[in-house]
Design an enzyme around this catalytic site. Sequence first.
Site, mmCIF file in Angstrom:
data_model
loop_
_atom_site.group_PDB
_atom_site.id
_atom_site.type_symbol
_atom_site.label_atom_id
_atom_site.label_comp_id
_atom_site.label_asym_id
_atom_site.label_seq_id
_atom_site.Cartn_x
_atom_site.Cartn_y
_atom_site.Cartn_z
ATOM 1 C CG PHE A 7 -1.477 1.182 1.627
ATOM 2 C CD1 PHE A 7 -2.306 1.977 0.767
ATOM 3 C CD2 PHE A 7 -1.258 1.684 2.874
ATOM 4 C CE1 PHE A 7 -2.652 3.183 1.205
ATOM 5 C CE2 PHE A 7 -1.778 3.029 3.467
ATOM 6 C CZ PHE A 7 -2.590 3.737 2.588
ATOM 7 C CG ASP A 27 6.627 -6.365 -2.254
ATOM 8 O OD1 ASP A 27 6.449 -5.424 -2.141
ATOM 9 O OD2 ASP A 27 6.106 -7.372 -2.160
ATOM 10 C CG ASP A 52 11.662 -13.256 1.368
ATOM 11 O OD1 ASP A 52 12.310 -12.402 2.311
ATOM 12 O OD2 ASP A 52 10.640 -13.990 1.734
ATOM 13 C CB THR A 88 10.534 -9.579 6.966
ATOM 14 O OG1 THR A 88 10.004 -10.478 6.399
ATOM 15 C CG2 THR A 88 10.402 -7.925 6.133
ATOM 16 C CG ASN A 95 20.231 -9.836 3.909
ATOM 17 O OD1 ASN A 95 21.053 -10.109 4.419
ATOM 18 N ND2 ASN A 95 19.154 -10.642 3.557
ATOM 19 C CB ALA A 110 8.805 2.160 6.513
ATOM 20 C CE1 TYR A 141 4.589 -4.316 11.227
ATOM 21 C CE2 TYR A 141 3.583 -2.940 12.946
ATOM 22 C CZ TYR A 141 4.223 -3.085 11.770
ATOM 23 O OH TYR A 141 4.045 -1.737 10.978
ATOM 24 N NE ARG A 182 -3.003 -2.182 6.568
ATOM 25 C CZ ARG A 182 -2.063 -1.851 6.149
ATOM 26 N NH1 ARG A 182 -1.061 -1.153 6.761
ATOM 27 N NH2 ARG A 182 -1.558 -2.121 4.835
HETATM 28 P P1 NAD Z 1 1.811 -3.798 2.982
HETATM 29 O O1 NAD Z 1 1.516 -4.941 3.743
HETATM 30 O O2 NAD Z 1 0.741 -3.067 2.119
HETATM 31 O O3 NAD Z 1 2.951 -3.527 2.361
HETATM 32 C C1 NAD Z 1 4.257 -4.147 2.749
HETATM 33 C C2 NAD Z 1 5.089 -4.708 1.651
HETATM 34 O O4 NAD Z 1 6.192 -5.398 1.840
HETATM 35 C C3 NAD Z 1 4.270 -5.842 0.797
HETATM 36 O O5 NAD Z 1 4.188 -5.535 -0.430
HETATM 37 C C4 NAD Z 1 4.850 -6.955 1.046
HETATM 38 O O6 NAD Z 1 4.595 -8.223 -0.116
HETATM 39 C C5 NAD Z 1 6.311 -6.800 1.328
HETATM 40 N N1 NAD Z 1 7.135 -7.583 1.994
HETATM 41 C C6 NAD Z 1 6.836 -8.314 3.069
HETATM 42 N N2 NAD Z 1 7.823 -9.084 3.385
HETATM 43 C C7 NAD Z 1 8.638 -8.880 2.459
HETATM 44 C C8 NAD Z 1 9.924 -9.654 2.561
HETATM 45 N N3 NAD Z 1 10.314 -10.525 3.140
HETATM 46 N N4 NAD Z 1 10.612 -9.414 1.161
HETATM 47 C C9 NAD Z 1 10.125 -8.606 0.239
HETATM 48 N N5 NAD Z 1 9.097 -8.030 0.480
HETATM 49 C C10 NAD Z 1 8.218 -8.024 1.603
HETATM 50 O O7 NAD Z 1 1.982 -2.632 4.132
HETATM 51 P P2 NAD Z 1 1.912 -1.058 4.125
HETATM 52 O O8 NAD Z 1 0.861 -0.268 4.890
HETATM 53 O O9 NAD Z 1 2.162 -0.458 2.928
HETATM 54 O O10 NAD Z 1 3.323 -0.734 4.950
HETATM 55 C C11 NAD Z 1 4.473 -0.289 4.443
HETATM 56 C C12 NAD Z 1 5.630 -0.125 5.624
HETATM 57 O O11 NAD Z 1 5.260 0.890 6.343
HETATM 58 C C13 NAD Z 1 5.641 -1.291 6.368
HETATM 59 O O12 NAD Z 1 6.980 -1.627 6.779
HETATM 60 C C14 NAD Z 1 4.854 -0.945 7.796
HETATM 61 O O13 NAD Z 1 5.578 -1.672 9.120
HETATM 62 C C15 NAD Z 1 5.222 0.599 7.715
HETATM 63 N N6 NAD Z 1 3.809 1.201 8.643
HETATM 64 C C16 NAD Z 1 2.814 1.262 7.910
HETATM 65 C C17 NAD Z 1 1.703 1.865 8.550
HETATM 66 C C18 NAD Z 1 0.338 1.944 7.854
HETATM 67 O O14 NAD Z 1 -0.641 2.692 8.429
HETATM 68 N N7 NAD Z 1 0.220 1.553 6.548
HETATM 69 C C19 NAD Z 1 1.817 2.389 9.733
HETATM 70 C C20 NAD Z 1 2.956 2.166 10.373
HETATM 71 C C21 NAD Z 1 4.092 1.570 9.563
#
Ligand code: NAD
Length: 322
Positions: A7, A27, A52, A88, A95, A110, A141, A182
């Site tokens: 997202f 991703d 990954d 991760t 990494n 992030a 998490y 969510r």
């Molecule tokens: P999301 O789940 O939509 O996106 C996370 C992405 O990471 C996905 O595309 C997933 O496929 C990829 N991913 C996960 N593990 C992976 C791995 N081992 N290797 C490669 N890709 C991997 O979540 P989001 O809401 O877009 O959040 C993005 C980042 O922002 C995250 O790190 C999250 O912790 C942080 N964050 C988001 C929010 C929010 O409200 N959206 C709030 C706080 C922190």
Amino acid sequence: MAGGAGFLGSHLCRRLLADGCSVICVDNLSTGRRNNLEDLAACRNFRFVHRDIVEEVGIHGDVEAVCNLASPASPSAYLARPVATLLTGSIGTRNLLELARQKGARYLLASTSEVYGDPQVHPQTEDYWGHVNPIGPRSSYDEAKRFAEALTTAYRETHGLDTKIARIFNTYGPGMQADDGRMVPTFFRQALAGEPMTVHGDGQQTRSLCFVDDTVEGLVRLLRSSHCGPVNIGNPHELSVRRVADVIRDLTGSRSQIISTPRMVDDPKVRCPDISLATEVLGWRPATSLEAGLRITAASLVRKPRPSPTPTALPVGQPCGP
Ligand code: NAD
């Protein structure tokens, strides 16, 4: 950009491309979707790598900045894969830090307001250390992010890496999956289907919701700043979960009932960022009202295409305009 098919990451990819950058998105599509990037498929400056980050992140050529957004982020996603979430946040983060070190690149992590846990300081300032249960269901998490922050800081101090830590608070907007668990997409899905809208407990727990364009602006400013953080990126307008449900029900014209379900374990009772630091060092504060942001989100959920089931590499094509 790791996690660019998710997202937030897909919005950040789009923003960086619009700014004239070339973006390589890495991703594993565990929670991200290819269709989040569909509009970038024909973009010459964009490349998707299905990989990954726990396994490897080798990237050829120069890299100016490494943005680490890879992590399951919705509670249903990380509760379903606690080990992958921890690996991760730990090995994946290592990494990416190594990649940044080899390339002499800046590094943006992030992180999350979840590092504050169920906070005893309110609103949360960056100097608050948090109140986290290290073995509770949310710990995969929370502790992965806390470790990622510690490792990022250690690389900064040990290797002189130019690192930045953003503590992101609840962000919403177009591109969220209606079924990802969510709060905002769940309320929209339930309201639009005329189903009961489910609020955990009495709904008096508070959250603060930041529209995705505002969060992305904060991340870009931090990435380009000389500040290492951690910096809170979120909207300081605090409201109860019950109030969010009411607003979404009114906005959709739904007649759904709002019902109470059992409270989740370790669910934070309050959540609100103090954004004084972001305002001072980045000149940033959110610009989108809740109502405007929710209207844009509602429109996108109604017209959202079905997700593509088979992940394949996207082709490289035409340059992208802003
Ligand atoms: P999301 O789940 O939509 O996106 C996370 C992405 O990471 C996905 O595309 C997933 O496929 C990829 N991913 C996960 N593990 C992976 C791995 N081992 N290797 C490669 N890709 C991997 O979540 P989001 O809401 O877009 O959040 C993005 C980042 O922002 C995250 O790190 C999250 O912790 C942080 N964050 C988001 C929010 C929010 O409200 N959206 C709030 C706080 C922190």
